[in-house]
Design an enzyme around this catalytic site. Structure first.
Site, PDB file in Angstrom:
ATOM      1  N   SER A 277      -1.157   0.718   7.928  1.00  0.00           N
ATOM      2  CA  SER A 277      -0.039  -0.207   8.125  1.00  0.00           C
ATOM      3  C   SER A 277       1.260   0.565   8.304  1.00  0.00           C
ATOM      4  O   SER A 277       1.506   1.559   7.615  1.00  0.00           O
ATOM      5  CB  SER A 277       0.089  -1.157   6.921  1.00  0.00           C
ATOM      6  OG  SER A 277       0.247  -0.434   5.721  1.00  0.00           O
ATOM      7  N   GLU A 284       9.336   5.459   9.297  1.00  0.00           N
ATOM      8  CA  GLU A 284       7.977   5.984   9.246  1.00  0.00           C
ATOM      9  C   GLU A 284       7.692   6.680  10.577  1.00  0.00           C
ATOM     10  O   GLU A 284       7.238   6.041  11.531  1.00  0.00           O
ATOM     11  CB  GLU A 284       6.979   4.856   8.990  1.00  0.00           C
ATOM     12  CG  GLU A 284       7.207   4.166   7.656  1.00  0.00           C
ATOM     13  CD  GLU A 284       6.424   2.874   7.515  1.00  0.00           C
ATOM     14  OE1 GLU A 284       6.090   2.520   6.378  1.00  0.00           O
ATOM     15  OE2 GLU A 284       6.162   2.217   8.553  1.00  0.00           O
ATOM     16  N   ASP A 313       3.842  -3.796  12.269  1.00  0.00           N
ATOM     17  CA  ASP A 313       4.500  -5.066  11.988  1.00  0.00           C
ATOM     18  C   ASP A 313       5.866  -5.171  12.639  1.00  0.00           C
ATOM     19  O   ASP A 313       6.486  -6.229  12.600  1.00  0.00           O
ATOM     20  CB  ASP A 313       4.635  -5.249  10.466  1.00  0.00           C
ATOM     21  CG  ASP A 313       4.408  -6.687  10.039  1.00  0.00           C
ATOM     22  OD1 ASP A 313       3.678  -7.394  10.746  1.00  0.00           O
ATOM     23  OD2 ASP A 313       4.960  -7.102   9.012  1.00  0.00           O
ATOM     24  N   LYS A 506       5.499 -10.417   4.734  1.00  0.00           N
ATOM     25  CA  LYS A 506       5.628  -8.957   4.687  1.00  0.00           C
ATOM     26  C   LYS A 506       4.292  -8.251   4.902  1.00  0.00           C
ATOM     27  O   LYS A 506       3.518  -8.613   5.778  1.00  0.00           O
ATOM     28  CB  LYS A 506       6.290  -8.539   3.366  1.00  0.00           C
ATOM     29  CG  LYS A 506       7.654  -9.186   3.125  1.00  0.00           C
ATOM     30  CD  LYS A 506       8.254  -8.708   1.833  1.00  0.00           C
ATOM     31  CE  LYS A 506       9.643  -9.267   1.601  1.00  0.00           C
ATOM     32  NZ  LYS A 506       9.624 -10.733   1.349  1.00  0.00           N
ATOM     33  N   ASP A 741      -0.439  -5.749  -4.075  1.00  0.00           N
ATOM     34  CA  ASP A 741      -1.641  -4.998  -4.384  1.00  0.00           C
ATOM     35  C   ASP A 741      -2.169  -5.317  -5.784  1.00  0.00           C
ATOM     36  O   ASP A 741      -3.358  -5.584  -5.972  1.00  0.00           O
ATOM     37  CB  ASP A 741      -1.381  -3.502  -4.225  1.00  0.00           C
ATOM     38  CG  ASP A 741      -0.070  -3.066  -4.875  1.00  0.00           C
ATOM     39  OD1 ASP A 741       0.589  -3.903  -5.525  1.00  0.00           O
ATOM     40  OD2 ASP A 741       0.314  -1.894  -4.725  1.00  0.00           O
TER      41      ASP A 741
END
Length: 1036
Positions: A277, A284, A313, A506, A741
């Site tokens: 992801s 990133e 995303d 998200k 998570d």
């Protein structure tokens, strides 16, 4: 040989006399062995005349074997099934009844042949020559799995050969290794002792108040009680730590070797879909993400059973084209890694290794191949880093062409002249390399092409791998891949649809979109999710995790969590970035309960468990502390008909009529659920394996991809697909928390699943972590905020089901409660300063009882920490760094998280978080440059205030005591001890504020001045100075 002649002798069928034995003498003083086995009479005169007869009567009974029976043909040697020690299980009843005479004849033949003088030849030293004897008698070692003589036709009439001895028994794939009792028992004992001491200490503190400073005593008592409670929540789940190991050899024998059900030896392992992801190419870097993708494509697992998906995303064309470049480079990088067994298979990490690259490399062309691939990788990096300019120039060129076309069209409509009021309506689009508009986010955003408003994108970037290996060949332009499988696993780019007015949830929403898309395309029964900066460091990691899933009881495992390991951390680990106390201590201990928590990355899921189904078997815990255990089989009619709350019921009944309401309206997706469940079952190759599948069920090729399949995959990533479904509520990643998570893992444990913690010898995955103080605190703030959200939601462990173990429930309670410790920690850090300012202490005096309790608590805590370090394998320095950052984070990020959580619950204010930046690692001059960058944030205010106030209090308290008429040194020493305790924990924070050269920032001087003035004014207001100062009996 050593022994005696006490064996019972048997009569020979020929002469009725016992057979002559083989007689030996004892070794001489020089080490030589004298042999007396001769046909002629032995002359026992001389040195041996006076010896006992034990040496003479030393008898060796030699059982018949195929190689010591020269008088019997090979076809009849074991026909009777008799031996010197009885019959064997291979002999029939008739053979056992009439076998005695044959056995005696064979024994006579053996002993006579052994006694033969021509066979017992001696060397010149008169020693028995064993090698010569084996040569002349064609001696062998008998029959077994160590040796089998080729000229032996069979073993009796049953046709037994060496293959019968080589059949391997059933072996488990994993093994549980308990912590030695010499470490664990004292650890548990000390925990119990400290609990008792804490109880007595708190009781003593309550019974002995400080009447001179009741306010100080009350504050400290409340804080100490909460600290004791918090410590209990943390320590109780650590009472049963375990280790685990895997057997990759057994996994290979079971799934990758020819068998009656798999004659071709094709891999019978289940498929794995790997999710990566990313969201923002600026924070990133695409090069980091590309290296992660390359490490996945090189994984040591059946190629046709691996599929990699990346979720972008942000819908950025930069990420899209970087992935296209990565797939192109993978065509040479993947075979190179297979050819030379490269580790790690992240090219950036591999080429930056400090060790000798030629170590353990046997191929003569390795150096040449490495140089060539290094040049290719350098060119690959140049292309990746140059993509922004390439895309920008390409877009400008195409936009200018479109502008010219629009002007020409306007001129044609206006009679060949451009209208005076002409305005360009051509959007500044972002263009792909094929000359079409990019369907995602444009550099100049417009409706339908912005981050929160763009179409769904799914692109299969790599060729779907063939079912059979495709061997390479020698290519002058490339490397020589002769005999190397050059296939590359399936790789797909996914960017879900986003539209205004929808809550896209998200990262959790992006992961669920990938779950649906992958179910349509590859439907791997297992899913591995990784962050874009976490690459595969151990190419066998997937096989290690599969050992647990395919072992006995593996059908009850919902996920395998691997520890997170980090690179690029400063050697001193100033801010506890490695977090080894949690990953090697807490998580290892949870593995001894119901399993570790899911921590966001490096986790292999069972797809069926992600869909919200219950395990096939589970245990319900009732009674005090969950001591009463009830085993429940989900497939039994009693359980199927039992009614309960909605969250405890399976998502499906015997019929599938409710699928569209829960999973969406994709028939292709719902049909894939049963397939994924079946393929995830362990191999039913042993009676102890429950809910297994037959061997050889997964050797068939996957169905090919076609246009309708890809179209269906694009449909399930649309933003409207989740409407009126249970995605994010009970299916997939759970929505409603920034720490999705932990909530997702909790829901699985609450249904009765268990998880496994897999620590491999070589780290499975490695990633990066923020080493800058500001970034680190923002990361901790996000985690703590998610914990506060969990505490105020239905995911609080207080509301857990009976399927959650008691100590597992305690660990999840601690997840939601630990941020609230910051309130008491902040107050307690101010207590030393308040004591120094007021001249009082939390107790009336440093008496023997207080010091004894303090000493005992400290000793117990030290010993517990040492034993914890012992069984977890962490270092003392790492434990101390963790303690320091617990205070730093607790007085800053955790406190703000509590405030934000309360605002969300009370006022409904949404919580926003900052994406953690990933380092591209381009600064070769100083890889730790980020460590010394000071970026001011409001999170610094509270710890900086504590630091300055304690420093000021130390000075003022010392001056007060020194110049006091009756100095109270015991109170000063007690307050100074606690103040230094606070400052020692704040040392990394102070060092981070001073930067690389140790310069104090201006903000610290300003803040110190403001605090000093404020404290002075408050002191004068609360305790104004008198006009007279008494010194003895003299008034001044």
């Amino acid at each position: 040989m050593t022994g005696s002649s006490n064996f019972p002798s048997k009569s020979s069928s020929s002469g009725g006399k016992p057979p002559q034995a083989v007689k030996f003498s004892t070794p001489t003083a020089s080490g030589r062995v004298l042999d007396f086995s001769r046909d002629d009479d032995m002359n026992m005169s001389g040195d041996f005349a006076g010896q006992q007869s034990d040496n003479i009567n030393y008898t060796v009974m030699m059982p018949p074997t195929p190689d010591n029976q020269p008088g019997t043909s090979d076809s009849k040697q074991y026909g009777a099934g008799g031996t010197a020690y009885g019959t064997t299980r291979f002999a029939s009843e008739s053979q056992q009844e009439g076998g005695e005479p044959k056995m005696e004849r064979r024994m006579s033949s053996v002993l006579s042949s052994v006694n033969n003088k021509s066979m017992l030849l001696r060397s010149q030293t008169q020693d028995f020559d064993h090698n010569r004897w084996l040569f002349e008698t064609k001696g062998t070692y008998g029959i077994g799995n160590a040796f089998w003589q080729d000229d032996q036709n069979s073993f009796g009439d049953e046709g037994v050969s060496m293959s019968d001895f080589m059949d391997k028994p059933w072996k488990p794939l994993t093994r549980k290794i308990k912590i030695p009792g010499a470490i664990l028992s004292p650890y548990r004992l000390l925990v119990g002792i400290r609990i008792v001491i804490l109880a007595f200490f708190l009781a003593w503190r309550i019974r002995n108040p400080n009447y001179d400073a009741m306010w100080l005593w009350g504050i400290s008592i409340v804080c100490e009680i909460w600290f004791a409670f918090s410590w209990l929540l943390d320590i109780l789940p650590k009472l049963n730590p375990i280790n685990r190991s895997t057997d990759l050899g057994a996994l290979h024998d079971k799934f990758d070797q020819p068998s009656p059900t798999n004659p071709t030896g094709r891999s019978d392992l289940p498929g794995i879909d790997v999710f990566v992801s990313t969201a923002d190419p600026e924070k990133e870097p695409p090069l980091v993400t590309a290296n992660t993708i390359l490490s996945i494509l090189c994984v040591d697992y059946p190629i046709e059973k691996v599929a990699c998906y990346i979720s972008d995303d942000g819908g950025a064309i930069l990420t899209f084209e970087a992935m296209a470049e990565a797939v192109k480079f993978a065509e040479v990088w993947v075979p190179f890694c297979r050819k030379h067994n490269i580790e790690p298979r992240n090219p950036d990490a591999y080429f930056n290794l400090k060790k000798d690259p030629t170590k353990n490399k046997k191929r003569p062309d390795f150096v040449k191949d490495r140089r060539w691939i290094k040049r290719e990788y350098d060119e690959f990096k140049v292309r990746i880093n140059g993509l922004p300019d390439v895309i920008s120039k390409r877009s400008k060129m195409h936009n200018s062409k479109e502008e010219k076309k629009a002007k020409q069209l306007a001129k044609e409509k206006n009679g060949g002249t451009l209208p005076p009021d002409y305005t360009s309506e051509v959007p500044k689009a972002t263009w792909m390399a094929d000359g079409t508009h990019w369907p995602g986010t444009w550099y100049s955003p417009i409706p339908d092409h912005s981050k929160g408003d763009h179409a769904g994108i799914l692109q299969i970037m790599s060729k779907v791998p063939e079912h059979d290996p495709v061997m390479g060949f020698a290519d002058e332009k490339k490397l020589d891949f002769t005999g190397i499988d050059i296939r590359v696993p399936l790789f797909a780019y996914v960017s879900r649809e986003k539209r205004p007015g929808y809550d896209h949830n998200k990262k959790a929403g992006a992961m669920n979109a990938m779950v649906r898309a992958s179910a349509i395309i590859s439907n791997g029964p297992f899913i591995l999710n990784l962050d874009c900066d976490h690459y595969i460091y151990n190419s066998l990691a997937l096989r290690e995790g599969m050992c647990f899933m395919m072992d006995r009881g593996g059908d009850r495992v919902c996920y395998i969590q691997f520890p997170q390991r980090f690179e690029g951390i400063d050697p001193s680990d100033r801010y506890a970035n490695h977090n080894t106390v949690f990953f090697d201590g807490n998580m290892r201990a949870l593995d001894g309960l119901q399993g570790p928590m899911y921590v966001g990355t490096g986790c292999m899921f069972r797809r069926y468990a992600l869909y919200g189904f219950e395990p096939p078997r589970f245990i319900e815990h009732t009674g005090m502390f969950g001591r009463v255990k009830t085993k429940v089989n989900r497939n039994s009619p009693i359980v199927r008909d039992r009614n309960g709350d909605d969250d405890m019921q399976p998502l499906t009944s015997d019929s599938e009529t409710d699928y569209p309401q829960k999973f969406g309206n994709s028939t292709m997706f719902t049909e894939s659920i049963a397939v994924a469940e079946f393929q995830a079952r362990p191999l039913a190759d042993h009676k102890s394996v429950k809910n297994g599948r037959p061997p050889g069920a997964l050797i068939a090729p996957r169905p090919p991809l076609d246009a309708p399949t890809v179209a269906e995959a694009i449909a399930v990533i649309s933003c409207w697909y989740e409407d009126k479904t249970e995605w994010g509520d009970r299916i997939g990643w759970i929505y409603g928390s920034v720490t999705e998570d932990v909530v997702t893992g909790y829901r699985m444990h609450n249904r009765g699943w268990r998880s496994i913690y897999c620590i491999t010898r070589r780290d499975a995955f490695r990633g990066t972590a923020p080493i800058n103080l500001t970034d680190r605190l923002h990361q901790v703030l996000r985690w703590a905020t998610g914990s506060v959200e969990i505490f105020f939601s239905k995911n609080n462990a207080f509301f857990a089901s009976r399927r959650l173990k008691f100590l597992q429930r305690i660990s999840y309670l601690n997840v939601g409660i630990y941020p609230f410790t910051s309130i008491f920690l902040v107050v307690y850090c101010f207590i030393p300063a308040l004591s120094l300012f007021s001249g009082q202490f939390i107790v009336s005096g440093l008496n023997v009882a207080f010091l004894t309790y303090l000493l005992l608590i400290t000793i117990c805590l030290t010993l517990i920490s040492l034993l914890e370090v012992k069984w977890s394998g962490i270092a003392l320095e790492e434990w101390w760094r963790n303690e320091q950052f617990w205070v730093i984070g607790g007085t800053s990020a955790h406190l703000i998280a509590v405030v934000q959580g309360l605002l969300k619950v009370i006022a409904g204010i949404e919580i926003s978080f900052t994406l953690t930046s990933k380092s591209a690692g381009e600064d070769e001059e100083d890889v730790y440059a980020d460590l010394y960058i000071v970026k001011w944030t409001s999170l610094f205010i509270m710890p900086l205030t504590i630091l300055i106030i304690n420093c000021i209090a130390l000075i003022m308290g010392t001056l007060r005591t020194v110049y006091s008429v009756i100095p109270q040194w015991n109170k000063l020493l007690g307050s100074m001890f606690f103040s230094f305790w606070v400052l020692s924990h704040m040392y990394p924070f102070a060092k981070g504020l001073m930067g690389k050269r140790g310069r104090v920032p201006t903000i610290i001087y300003v803040w110190s001045g403001l605090l000093s003035i404020t404290i002075a004014l408050l002191w004068i207001t609360i305790d104004p100075p008198s006009d007279t100062i008494q010194s003895g009996s003299i008034d001044v």
